[in-house]
Design a protein around this motif. Structure first.
Motif, PDB file in Angstrom:
ATOM      1  N   ALA A  53      14.566   0.980   2.423  1.00 50.83           N
ATOM      2  CA  ALA A  53      13.293   1.192   3.128  1.00 50.83           C
ATOM      3  C   ALA A  53      12.590  -0.127   3.413  1.00 50.83           C
ATOM      4  CB  ALA A  53      12.387   2.097   2.303  1.00 50.83           C
ATOM      5  N   GLU A  54      13.189  -1.215   2.928  1.00 50.88           N
ATOM      6  CA  GLU A  54      12.633  -2.561   3.126  1.00 50.88           C
ATOM      7  C   GLU A  54      11.203  -2.676   2.597  1.00 50.88           C
ATOM      8  OE1 GLU A  54      13.285  -3.650   7.237  1.00 50.88           O
ATOM      9  OE2 GLU A  54      15.467  -3.553   6.986  1.00 50.88           O
ATOM     10  N   LEU A  55      10.976  -2.030   1.446  1.00 52.12           N
ATOM     11  CA  LEU A  55       9.683  -2.142   0.785  1.00 52.12           C
ATOM     12  C   LEU A  55       9.568  -3.528   0.159  1.00 52.12           C
ATOM     13  CD1 LEU A  55       9.632   1.382  -0.845  1.00 52.12           C
ATOM     14  CD2 LEU A  55       8.106   0.585   0.964  1.00 52.12           C
ATOM     15  N   PRO A  56       8.358  -4.050   0.029  1.00 54.36           N
ATOM     16  CA  PRO A  56       8.188  -5.377  -0.571  1.00 54.36           C
ATOM     17  C   PRO A  56       8.708  -5.405  -2.010  1.00 54.36           C
ATOM     18  CG  PRO A  56       6.138  -4.610   0.409  1.00 54.36           C
ATOM     19  CD  PRO A  56       7.103  -3.464   0.451  1.00 54.36           C
ATOM     20  N   GLY A  57       9.179  -6.583  -2.414  1.00 57.21           N
ATOM     21  CA  GLY A  57       9.626  -6.764  -3.788  1.00 57.21           C
ATOM     22  C   GLY A  57      11.137  -6.765  -3.892  1.00 57.21           C
ATOM     23  N   ASP A  58      11.637  -7.678  -4.709  1.00 55.21           N
ATOM     24  CA  ASP A  58      13.078  -7.767  -4.916  1.00 55.21           C
ATOM     25  C   ASP A  58      13.508  -6.823  -6.044  1.00 55.21           C
ATOM     26  OD1 ASP A  58      12.185  -9.033  -7.221  1.00 55.21           O
ATOM     27  OD2 ASP A  58      12.929 -11.019  -6.653  1.00 55.21           O
ATOM     28  N   ASN A  59      14.768  -6.939  -6.454  1.00 55.37           N
ATOM     29  CA  ASN A  59      15.295  -6.056  -7.505  1.00 55.37           C
ATOM     30  C   ASN A  59      14.542  -6.222  -8.822  1.00 55.37           C
ATOM     31  OD1 ASN A  59      17.204  -4.978  -5.778  1.00 55.37           O
ATOM     32  ND2 ASN A  59      18.824  -6.379  -6.429  1.00 55.37           N
ATOM     33  N   ASP A  60      14.178  -7.463  -9.159  1.00 59.05           N
ATOM     34  CA  ASP A  60      13.432  -7.695 -10.398  1.00 59.05           C
ATOM     35  C   ASP A  60      12.050  -7.043 -10.338  1.00 59.05           C
ATOM     36  OD1 ASP A  60      15.529  -9.095 -11.521  1.00 59.05           O
ATOM     37  OD2 ASP A  60      14.727 -11.068 -10.975  1.00 59.05           O
ATOM     38  N   ALA A  61      11.383  -7.172  -9.200  1.00 55.10           N
ATOM     39  CA  ALA A  61      10.065  -6.547  -9.049  1.00 55.10           C
ATOM     40  C   ALA A  61      10.190  -5.030  -9.159  1.00 55.10           C
ATOM     41  CB  ALA A  61       9.431  -6.945  -7.716  1.00 55.10           C
ATOM     42  N   PHE A  62      11.242  -4.462  -8.563  1.00 56.54           N
ATOM     43  CA  PHE A  62      11.443  -3.020  -8.667  1.00 56.54           C
ATOM     44  C   PHE A  62      11.656  -2.610 -10.125  1.00 56.54           C
ATOM     45  CE2 PHE A  62      14.053   0.724  -9.041  1.00 56.54           C
ATOM     46  CZ  PHE A  62      13.277   1.641  -8.358  1.00 56.54           C
ATOM     47  N   LEU A  63      12.473  -3.367 -10.860  1.00 56.09           N
ATOM     48  CA  LEU A  63      12.719  -3.066 -12.274  1.00 56.09           C
ATOM     49  C   LEU A  63      11.418  -3.100 -13.065  1.00 56.09           C
ATOM     50  CD1 LEU A  63      14.509  -2.606 -14.765  1.00 56.09           C
ATOM     51  CD2 LEU A  63      14.844  -5.094 -14.849  1.00 56.09           C
ATOM     52  N   VAL A  64      10.613  -4.107 -12.871  1.00 59.95           N
ATOM     53  CA  VAL A  64       9.349  -4.213 -13.598  1.00 59.95           C
ATOM     54  C   VAL A  64       8.414  -3.061 -13.211  1.00 59.95           C
ATOM     55  CG1 VAL A  64       7.310  -5.666 -13.989  1.00 59.95           C
ATOM     56  CG2 VAL A  64       9.592  -6.699 -13.943  1.00 59.95           C
ATOM     57  N   LEU A  65       8.377  -2.709 -11.935  1.00 58.95           N
ATOM     58  CA  LEU A  65       7.569  -1.574 -11.491  1.00 58.95           C
ATOM     59  C   LEU A  65       8.035  -0.288 -12.178  1.00 58.95           C
ATOM     60  CD1 LEU A  65       5.358  -0.393  -9.612  1.00 58.95           C
ATOM     61  CD2 LEU A  65       7.168  -0.073  -7.901  1.00 58.95           C
ATOM     62  N   GLU A  88       0.827  -1.209   0.000  1.00 63.06           N
ATOM     63  CA  GLU A  88       0.000   0.000   0.000  1.00 63.06           C
ATOM     64  C   GLU A  88       0.865   1.265   0.000  1.00 63.06           C
ATOM     65  OE1 GLU A  88      -0.503  -2.632   2.111  1.00 63.06           O
ATOM     66  OE2 GLU A  88      -2.229  -3.401   0.994  1.00 63.06           O
ATOM     67  N   LEU A  89       1.973   1.215   0.734  1.00 63.12           N
ATOM     68  CA  LEU A  89       2.887   2.355   0.726  1.00 63.12           C
ATOM     69  C   LEU A  89       3.489   2.545  -0.660  1.00 63.12           C
ATOM     70  CD1 LEU A  89       4.448   4.654   2.024  1.00 63.12           C
ATOM     71  CD2 LEU A  89       6.112   2.969   2.870  1.00 63.12           C
ATOM     72  N   ILE A  90       3.846   1.453  -1.322  1.00 61.61           N
ATOM     73  CA  ILE A  90       4.372   1.558  -2.692  1.00 61.61           C
ATOM     74  C   ILE A  90       3.324   2.201  -3.596  1.00 61.61           C
ATOM     75  CG2 ILE A  90       5.157   0.276  -4.720  1.00 61.61           C
ATOM     76  CD1 ILE A  90       6.393  -1.775  -2.765  1.00 61.61           C
ATOM     77  N   ALA A  91       2.071   1.777  -3.465  1.00 61.73           N
ATOM     78  CA  ALA A  91       1.001   2.381  -4.272  1.00 61.73           C
ATOM     79  C   ALA A  91       0.898   3.881  -3.989  1.00 61.73           C
ATOM     80  CB  ALA A  91      -0.332   1.680  -3.999  1.00 61.73           C
ATOM     81  N   ASP A  92       0.955   4.255  -2.718  1.00 59.49           N
ATOM     82  CA  ASP A  92       0.922   5.682  -2.367  1.00 59.49           C
ATOM     83  C   ASP A  92       2.087   6.431  -3.012  1.00 59.49           C
ATOM     84  OD1 ASP A  92      -1.348   5.257  -0.836  1.00 59.49           O
ATOM     85  OD2 ASP A  92      -0.261   5.287   1.087  1.00 59.49           O
ATOM     86  N   LEU A  93       3.262   5.829  -2.990  1.00 63.63           N
ATOM     87  CA  LEU A  93       4.440   6.462  -3.599  1.00 63.63           C
ATOM     88  C   LEU A  93       4.274   6.606  -5.109  1.00 63.63           C
ATOM     89  CD1 LEU A  93       7.268   4.673  -1.573  1.00 63.63           C
ATOM     90  CD2 LEU A  93       6.511   7.057  -1.318  1.00 63.63           C
ATOM     91  N   MET A  94       3.667   5.607  -5.754  1.00 65.42           N
ATOM     92  CA  MET A  94       3.451   5.672  -7.205  1.00 65.42           C
ATOM     93  C   MET A  94       2.395   6.721  -7.551  1.00 65.42           C
ATOM     94  SD  MET A  94       5.729   3.725  -8.433  1.00 65.42           S
ATOM     95  CE  MET A  94       6.709   4.167  -6.982  1.00 65.42           C
ATOM     96  N   VAL A 134      -5.263   2.352 -12.662  1.00 65.96           N
ATOM     97  CA  VAL A 134      -4.136   1.771 -13.398  1.00 65.96           C
ATOM     98  C   VAL A 134      -2.930   1.645 -12.474  1.00 65.96           C
ATOM     99  CG1 VAL A 134      -2.477   2.141 -15.283  1.00 65.96           C
ATOM    100  CG2 VAL A 134      -4.898   2.583 -15.658  1.00 65.96           C
ATOM    101  N   VAL A 135      -2.654   2.689 -11.709  1.00 65.72           N
ATOM    102  CA  VAL A 135      -1.520   2.656 -10.774  1.00 65.72           C
ATOM    103  C   VAL A 135      -1.731   1.542  -9.753  1.00 65.72           C
ATOM    104  CG1 VAL A 135      -0.301   3.935  -8.973  1.00 65.72           C
ATOM    105  CG2 VAL A 135      -0.925   5.076 -11.118  1.00 65.72           C
ATOM    106  N   GLU A 136      -2.922   1.442  -9.200  1.00 69.49           N
ATOM    107  CA  GLU A 136      -3.214   0.386  -8.222  1.00 69.49           C
ATOM    108  C   GLU A 136      -3.004  -1.000  -8.838  1.00 69.49           C
ATOM    109  OE1 GLU A 136      -4.009   0.493  -4.945  1.00 69.49           O
ATOM    110  OE2 GLU A 136      -3.869   2.678  -4.932  1.00 69.49           O
ATOM    111  N   THR A 137      -3.478  -1.181 -10.061  1.00 70.87           N
ATOM    112  CA  THR A 137      -3.334  -2.470 -10.733  1.00 70.87           C
ATOM    113  C   THR A 137      -1.872  -2.809 -10.972  1.00 70.87           C
ATOM    114  OG1 THR A 137      -5.494  -2.213 -11.785  1.00 70.87           O
ATOM    115  CG2 THR A 137      -3.956  -3.790 -12.795  1.00 70.87           C
TER     116      THR A 137
END
Length: 191
Positions: free
Chosen positions: A141-153, A83-89, A179-182
């Motif tokens: 920040a220990e946000l969820p997701g590894d390096n690959d997930a971050f790259l795809v995001l 949810e924090l990642i979504a807020d940041l996006m 769209v951002v949430e999805t």
């Protein structure tokens, strides 16, 4: 070269306006002077060449797009979560919308970089450094997701922003916030 930093910033901001509204082909010293409302010849006193003008515009856009550290600190108060990642996006989209001109000018610079090796090299360094800083921030920040997930995001959000700012009617049947949430939900794990 003239040294007035406030005037240089105003001229660089005028160059960004020209890039966003007229494209790279329209970026001339005369166009910058006109947009800044200064006498003809002023920009040529601050920039050694058109290439220098492109380079300075790129650096200024990067500066304008960098979020205020105090706002980042405030945004990071909640616990790390999807949810924090979504807020940041959502905040990213809002920041880009708030400086739509800067975002469009950066797209113009990216296109121009395909024809100017020095500009391509500078933009690559700048964008890569920002990407690396963001990836490091995500990990630290220990946000969820590894390096690959971050790259795809990163790649997905780049695409969302490109569509939203260049062909907004393409996604007219879909709410941007949704769209951002999805994107975040599909890419980032819950934890």
């Amino acid at each position: 070269m003239a040294k007035n930093p406030e005037r240089r910033t105003a001229l660089t901001d005028a160059a960004i306006e020209v890039l966003a509204h007229e494209g790279a082909r329209g970026l001339t010293f005369r166009a910058v002077d006109a947009r800044a409302g200064v006498p003809v010849g002023t920009a040529s006193n601050y920039f050694s060449s058109r290439d220098d003008l492109f380079m300075q515009a790129g650096a200024r856009i990067n500066s304008r797009m960098t979020p205020d550290p105090d706002r980042v600190e405030q945004a990071m108060r909640p616990a790390p979560s999807r949810e924090l990642i979504a807020d940041l996006m959502h905040w990213l989209v809002q920041r880009m919308a708030d400086d739509r001109t800067g975002y469009l000018a950066m797209l113009e610079l990216r296109l121009e970089a395909t024809r100017r090796p020095a500009l391509r090299a500078q933009l690559t360094r700048t964008v890569r450094a920002a990407f690396d800083d963001s990836a490091r921030f995500h990990r630290d920040a220990e946000l969820p997701g590894d390096n690959d997930a971050f790259l795809v995001l990163y790649l997905a959000m780049t695409g969302v922003l490109l569509e939203h700012f260049t062909l907004p009617d393409m996604l007219a049947d879909t709410e941007l916030d949704q769209v951002v949430e999805t994107v975040v939900t599909r890419i980032m794990p819950l934890r």
